[in-house]
Design a protein around this motif. Sequence first.
Motif, PDB file in Angstrom:
ATOM      1  N   GLN A   1      -4.609 -41.225  41.690  1.00 28.74           N
ATOM      2  CA  GLN A   1      -5.589 -42.296  41.531  1.00 28.74           C
ATOM      3  C   GLN A   1      -4.984 -43.637  41.958  1.00 28.74           C
ATOM      4  O   GLN A   1      -5.642 -44.447  42.618  1.00 28.74           O
ATOM      5  N   ILE A   2      -3.718 -43.855  41.595  1.00 25.36           N
ATOM      6  CA  ILE A   2      -3.027 -45.091  41.996  1.00 25.36           C
ATOM      7  C   ILE A   2      -2.932 -45.157  43.518  1.00 25.36           C
ATOM      8  O   ILE A   2      -3.192 -46.200  44.121  1.00 25.36           O
ATOM      9  N   LYS A   3      -2.581 -44.016  44.142  1.00 23.91           N
ATOM     10  CA  LYS A   3      -2.510 -43.991  45.612  1.00 23.91           C
ATOM     11  C   LYS A   3      -3.871 -44.326  46.217  1.00 23.91           C
ATOM     12  O   LYS A   3      -3.962 -45.105  47.160  1.00 23.91           O
ATOM     13  N   ASP A   4      -4.923 -43.694  45.657  1.00 22.50           N
ATOM     14  CA  ASP A   4      -6.273 -43.968  46.161  1.00 22.50           C
ATOM     15  C   ASP A   4      -6.640 -45.432  45.975  1.00 22.50           C
ATOM     16  O   ASP A   4      -7.221 -46.062  46.869  1.00 22.50           O
ATOM     17  N   LEU A   5      -6.315 -45.976  44.804  1.00 19.83           N
ATOM     18  CA  LEU A   5      -6.640 -47.378  44.530  1.00 19.83           C
ATOM     19  C   LEU A   5      -5.851 -48.309  45.447  1.00 19.83           C
ATOM     20  O   LEU A   5      -6.386 -49.314  45.925  1.00 19.83           O
ATOM     21  N   LYS A   6      -4.570 -47.966  45.689  1.00 21.33           N
ATOM     22  CA  LYS A   6      -3.773 -48.779  46.607  1.00 21.33           C
ATOM     23  C   LYS A   6      -4.381 -48.730  48.009  1.00 21.33           C
ATOM     24  O   LYS A   6      -4.479 -49.747  48.685  1.00 21.33           O
ATOM     25  N   ALA A   7      -4.782 -47.511  48.428  1.00 26.57           N
ATOM     26  CA  ALA A   7      -5.409 -47.371  49.743  1.00 26.57           C
ATOM     27  C   ALA A   7      -6.711 -48.169  49.782  1.00 26.57           C
ATOM     28  O   ALA A   7      -6.999 -48.854  50.767  1.00 26.57           O
ATOM     29  N   GLY A   8      -7.472 -48.091  48.694  1.00 21.70           N
ATOM     30  CA  GLY A   8      -8.717 -48.859  48.615  1.00 21.70           C
ATOM     31  C   GLY A   8      -8.439 -50.350  48.652  1.00 21.70           C
ATOM     32  O   GLY A   8      -9.165 -51.113  49.292  1.00 21.70           O
ATOM     33  N   ALA A   9      -7.381 -50.770  47.961  1.00 17.94           N
ATOM     34  CA  ALA A   9      -7.023 -52.194  47.961  1.00 17.94           C
ATOM     35  C   ALA A   9      -6.624 -52.629  49.370  1.00 17.94           C
ATOM     36  O   ALA A   9      -6.994 -53.716  49.817  1.00 17.94           O
ATOM     37  N   GLU A  10      -5.864 -51.770  50.061  1.00 16.10           N
ATOM     38  CA  GLU A  10      -5.480 -52.100  51.438  1.00 16.10           C
ATOM     39  C   GLU A  10      -6.713 -52.188  52.327  1.00 16.10           C
ATOM     40  O   GLU A  10      -6.827 -53.087  53.157  1.00 16.10           O
ATOM     41  N   GLU A  11      -7.656 -51.232  52.136  1.00 14.54           N
ATOM     42  CA  GLU A  11      -8.895 -51.273  52.912  1.00 14.54           C
ATOM     43  C   GLU A  11      -9.677 -52.534  52.565  1.00 14.54           C
ATOM     44  O   GLU A  11     -10.263 -53.163  53.443  1.00 14.54           O
ATOM     45  N   GLY A  12      -9.671 -52.872  51.271  1.00 14.29           N
ATOM     46  CA  GLY A  12     -10.354 -54.093  50.844  1.00 14.29           C
ATOM     47  C   GLY A  12      -9.730 -55.319  51.478  1.00 14.29           C
ATOM     48  O   GLY A  12     -10.431 -56.226  51.933  1.00 14.29           O
ATOM     49  N   THR A  13      -8.402 -55.330  51.512  1.00 10.60           N
ATOM     50  CA  THR A  13      -7.699 -56.456  52.142  1.00 10.60           C
ATOM     51  C   THR A  13      -8.036 -56.507  53.629  1.00 10.60           C
ATOM     52  O   THR A  13      -8.316 -57.575  54.175  1.00 10.60           O
ATOM     53  N   THR A  14      -8.027 -55.334  54.256  1.00  9.14           N
ATOM     54  CA  THR A  14      -8.379 -55.257  55.677  1.00  9.14           C
ATOM     55  C   THR A  14      -9.819 -55.715  55.880  1.00  9.14           C
ATOM     56  O   THR A  14     -10.099 -56.487  56.804  1.00  9.14           O
ATOM     57  N   ALA A  15     -10.703 -55.242  55.007  1.00  8.56           N
ATOM     58  CA  ALA A  15     -12.111 -55.634  55.121  1.00  8.56           C
ATOM     59  C   ALA A  15     -12.262 -57.134  54.904  1.00  8.56           C
ATOM     60  O   ALA A  15     -13.037 -57.797  55.602  1.00  8.56           O
ATOM     61  N   THR A  16     -11.507 -57.670  53.951  1.00 10.62           N
ATOM     62  CA  THR A  16     -11.568 -59.115  53.691  1.00 10.62           C
ATOM     63  C   THR A  16     -11.090 -59.876  54.916  1.00 10.62           C
ATOM     64  O   THR A  16     -11.713 -60.857  55.330  1.00 10.62           O
ATOM     65  N   THR A  17      -9.987 -59.415  55.505  1.00  8.79           N
ATOM     66  CA  THR A  17      -9.458 -60.060  56.705  1.00  8.79           C
ATOM     67  C   THR A  17     -10.483 -59.979  57.838  1.00  8.79           C
ATOM     68  O   THR A  17     -10.729 -60.977  58.525  1.00  8.79           O
ATOM     69  N   GLN A  18     -11.074 -58.796  58.010  1.00  6.68           N
ATOM     70  CA  GLN A  18     -12.085 -58.643  59.055  1.00  6.68           C
ATOM     71  C   GLN A  18     -13.290 -59.533  58.759  1.00  6.68           C
ATOM     72  O   GLN A  18     -13.848 -60.146  59.670  1.00  6.68           O
ATOM     73  N   ASN A  19     -13.663 -59.601  57.495  1.00  7.44           N
ATOM     74  CA  ASN A  19     -14.798 -60.437  57.104  1.00  7.44           C
ATOM     75  C   ASN A  19     -14.511 -61.900  57.428  1.00  7.44           C
ATOM     76  O   ASN A  19     -15.367 -62.604  57.975  1.00  7.44           O
ATOM     77  N   GLU A  20     -13.297 -62.364  57.101  1.00  8.77           N
ATOM     78  CA  GLU A  20     -12.924 -63.744  57.403  1.00  8.77           C
ATOM     79  C   GLU A  20     -12.945 -63.989  58.904  1.00  8.77           C
ATOM     80  O   GLU A  20     -13.433 -65.014  59.380  1.00  8.77           O
ATOM     81  N   THR A  21     -12.427 -63.027  59.675  1.00  6.65           N
ATOM     82  CA  THR A  21     -12.420 -63.143  61.133  1.00  6.65           C
ATOM     83  C   THR A  21     -13.851 -63.213  61.656  1.00  6.65           C
ATOM     84  O   THR A  21     -14.166 -64.058  62.506  1.00  6.65           O
ATOM     85  N   LEU A  22     -14.700 -62.341  61.134  1.00  5.70           N
ATOM     86  CA  LEU A  22     -16.092 -62.334  61.576  1.00  5.70           C
ATOM     87  C   LEU A  22     -16.808 -63.621  61.172  1.00  5.70           C
ATOM     88  O   LEU A  22     -17.637 -64.136  61.930  1.00  5.70           O
ATOM     89  N   GLN A  23     -16.473 -64.156  60.007  1.00  6.03           N
ATOM     90  CA  GLN A  23     -17.087 -65.419  59.584  1.00  6.03           C
ATOM     91  C   GLN A  23     -16.661 -66.552  60.508  1.00  6.03           C
ATOM     92  O   GLN A  23     -17.477 -67.395  60.875  1.00  6.03           O
ATOM     93  N   ARG A  24     -15.370 -66.556  60.886  1.00 10.01           N
ATOM     94  CA  ARG A  24     -14.902 -67.584  61.824  1.00 10.01           C
ATOM     95  C   ARG A  24     -15.627 -67.454  63.167  1.00 10.01           C
ATOM     96  O   ARG A  24     -16.066 -68.441  63.752  1.00 10.01           O
TER      97      ARG A  24
END
Length: 161
Positions: free
Chosen positions: A63-86
């Motif tokens: 579960q921790i591995k999945d959550l870490k992977a999800g957090a990384e995806e979330g971070t990636t999604a956040t970064t992509q979201n910021e890029t798309l907003q710019r």
Amino acid sequence: MDRIKEKMASLRVEADESHAKVEELQGKVKTLEQETLQKEHEITSLTHKNSQLEGEVEKLENQIKDLKAGAEEGTTATTQNETLQRRLQLLEEEAEEADKNLRETNDKLRQTDVKAGHFERKVQALEQDRDQWEQKYEDMAKKYAAVQKELEDFQQEIGNM
């Protein structure tokens, strides 16, 4: 015989004491066997509990591995979201600039149309003036021709006299 009786009595006392010790030791053995059995049950229970806990630890680690992977995806999604907003902001700015340029071009086009209309009216007025001048020229040319003819006729008359 007394000695034998005494010895027998002492042997009986010893046998009774031995028998009492044996019973006492048997009681202790039973107690120890019960404690051992209890300890074995406890060990079995703890072993079972340990395996359950190990399974739960493994689940939690996954579960921790999945959550870490999800957090990384979330971070990636956040970064992509910021890029798309710019990018969106840049595109909006470009659209505003293009809209401004379009408005300016439309204004210039309207001004050009107004000027073109003004110049067309001027051209029409000048064409009318030209037509009038041409008419006046033709009229004057006819008058000149008539006066010239009159002059020639007059010169002929004078020349005949």
